[in-house]
Enzyme design. Structure first.
Site, PDB file in Angstrom:
ATOM      1  N   HIS A  54       0.860  -1.194   0.000  1.00 28.67           N
ATOM      2  CA  HIS A  54       0.000   0.000   0.000  1.00 28.67           C
ATOM      3  C   HIS A  54       0.892   1.239   0.000  1.00 28.67           C
ATOM      4  CE1 HIS A  54       0.825  -0.652   4.267  1.00 28.67           C
ATOM      5  NE2 HIS A  54       0.328   0.539   4.575  1.00 28.67           N
ATOM      6  N   HIS A  56       1.390   3.946   1.979  1.00 25.10           N
ATOM      7  CA  HIS A  56       1.878   4.726   3.107  1.00 25.10           C
ATOM      8  C   HIS A  56       3.399   4.902   3.047  1.00 25.10           C
ATOM      9  CE1 HIS A  56      -1.897   3.998   5.808  1.00 25.10           C
ATOM     10  NE2 HIS A  56      -2.052   4.972   4.950  1.00 25.10           N
ATOM     11  N   ASP A  58       5.749   4.831   5.149  1.00 28.52           N
ATOM     12  CA  ASP A  58       6.625   3.870   5.818  1.00 28.52           C
ATOM     13  C   ASP A  58       6.620   2.502   5.129  1.00 28.52           C
ATOM     14  OD1 ASP A  58       3.995   3.347   6.657  1.00 28.52           O
ATOM     15  OD2 ASP A  58       4.618   2.624   8.617  1.00 28.52           O
ATOM     16  N   HIS A  59       6.082   2.457   3.909  1.00 29.39           N
ATOM     17  CA  HIS A  59       6.134   1.244   3.083  1.00 29.39           C
ATOM     18  C   HIS A  59       6.726   1.513   1.698  1.00 29.39           C
ATOM     19  CE1 HIS A  59       3.693  -1.427   5.750  1.00 29.39           C
ATOM     20  NE2 HIS A  59       3.429  -0.237   6.263  1.00 29.39           N
ATOM     21  N   HIS A 113      -7.419  -1.235   5.905  1.00 26.88           N
ATOM     22  CA  HIS A 113      -6.391  -0.313   6.397  1.00 26.88           C
ATOM     23  C   HIS A 113      -6.304   0.886   5.454  1.00 26.88           C
ATOM     24  CE1 HIS A 113      -2.747   1.042   8.369  1.00 26.88           C
ATOM     25  NE2 HIS A 113      -2.079   0.991   7.232  1.00 26.88           N
ATOM     26  N   ASP A 137       0.050  -4.063   6.376  1.00 26.59           N
ATOM     27  CA  ASP A 137      -0.585  -3.607   7.607  1.00 26.59           C
ATOM     28  C   ASP A 137      -2.018  -4.107   7.734  1.00 26.59           C
ATOM     29  OD1 ASP A 137       1.727  -2.263   8.218  1.00 26.59           O
ATOM     30  OD2 ASP A 137       0.923  -0.252   7.907  1.00 26.59           O
ATOM     31  N   HIS A 175       5.280  -4.645  10.929  1.00 26.05           N
ATOM     32  CA  HIS A 175       5.626  -3.903  12.149  1.00 26.05           C
ATOM     33  C   HIS A 175       5.810  -4.854  13.325  1.00 26.05           C
ATOM     34  CE1 HIS A 175       4.857   0.238  10.703  1.00 26.05           C
ATOM     35  NE2 HIS A 175       3.907  -0.324   9.966  1.00 26.05           N
TER      36      HIS A 175
END
Length: 257
Positions: A54, A56, A58-59, A113, A137, A175
């Site tokens: 996805h 985001h 942090d990905h 998410h 996530d 995570h």
């Protein structure tokens, strides 16, 4: 296909998939480029593929630098994430297939998410017992992702797809949230002996700064409340009725935990 778990940012994991025969690599959700480049250097391998779950930051934060470093890298992501993943060239949807290291992965469309979240599932290779699920996530060890762009109905449907996979599946989630997730799980399912045992094991592992990822899907099915919305114990714990209401109330309690 060898999987390397790389630490990134505060509590993220990046997964580097290595094909030792061709000495090429793919990476799942590169939060940042540095850890990926260091592992590739250690292996002497070339990056050919980026699998994003996805959009985001942090990905996908490492996408651009990795593309600049390795010519011809192909970037995969969900069809609904068009325009939100840096460098995306392949737009995947439910049931699509991806190939790496003589392994064929199936794509799952998992809104909840985010509206466009996907996962990649690689069944066990010949002679192996465990498959590999890269779920970003959506599903966490002992928990699930927050609902930023989706609804409880969508998330229950998405998690139901993952729940149908074989118990002998490694869950490579993005995570290190396991200890806090299990602490919450005990507040709604405290009599679950499997959960109690798992909490003791995870607490000990984290005290030694050991990773708890990957988890095993069969363990998740027994101990993760977000895969057990039909359990009368959990329904009673949150005064839930149908599965969606039970899930929504569990998720709401987790937000306040």
């Amino acid at each position: 296909m060898q999987v390397y778990r790389l630490n990134a940012l505060t509590d993220n994991y990046i997964f580097l998939l290595h094909d030792p025969e061709q000495n090429v690599a793919a990476v799942v959700d590169p939060a940042e480029a540095g850890p990926v480049l260091r592992q590739l250097t250690a292996l002497g391998a070339k990056l050919t593929t980026i699998f994003n779950t996805h959009h985001h930051r942090d990905h996908v934060g490492g996408n651009q630098r990795l593309m600049e470093h390795f010519e011809g890298v192909t970037v995969y992501g969900g069809k609904e994430d068009r325009g939100r993943i840096p460098g995306q060239q392949v737009f995947l949807q439910e049931g699509d297939r991806v190939e790496f290291a003589q392994r064929t992965g199936t794509v799952f469309f998992l809104p909840g998410h985010t509206r466009a979240h996907i996962a990649y599932y690689f069944p066990p290779a010949s002679g192996e017992e465990l498959g590999d699920l890269f779920c970003g996530d959506t599903l966490f060890a002992g928990g699930c992702g927050r609902l930023f762009e989706g609804t409880p109905t969508q998330m229950v449907s998405s998690l139901s797809k993952l729940r149908e996979l074989p118990d002998q599946t490694r869950v490579w989630c993005a995570h290190e949230y396991t200890l806090s997730n299990l602490q919450f799980a005990l507040t709604v399912d405290g009599e679950n002996l499997d959960l109690q045992d798992r909490f003791v094991q995870v607490k000990a592992a984290r005290s030694r700064n050991e990773a708890t990822i990957p988890s095993i899907l069969g363990v998740e099915k027994r101990t993760n409340p977000f895969l057990r919305w039909e359990d009368p114990v959990l329904q009673q714990a949150v005064n839930g009725g149908d599965p969606v209401q039970t899930f929504a109330r569990l998720r709401g309690r987790k937000e306040q935990f």
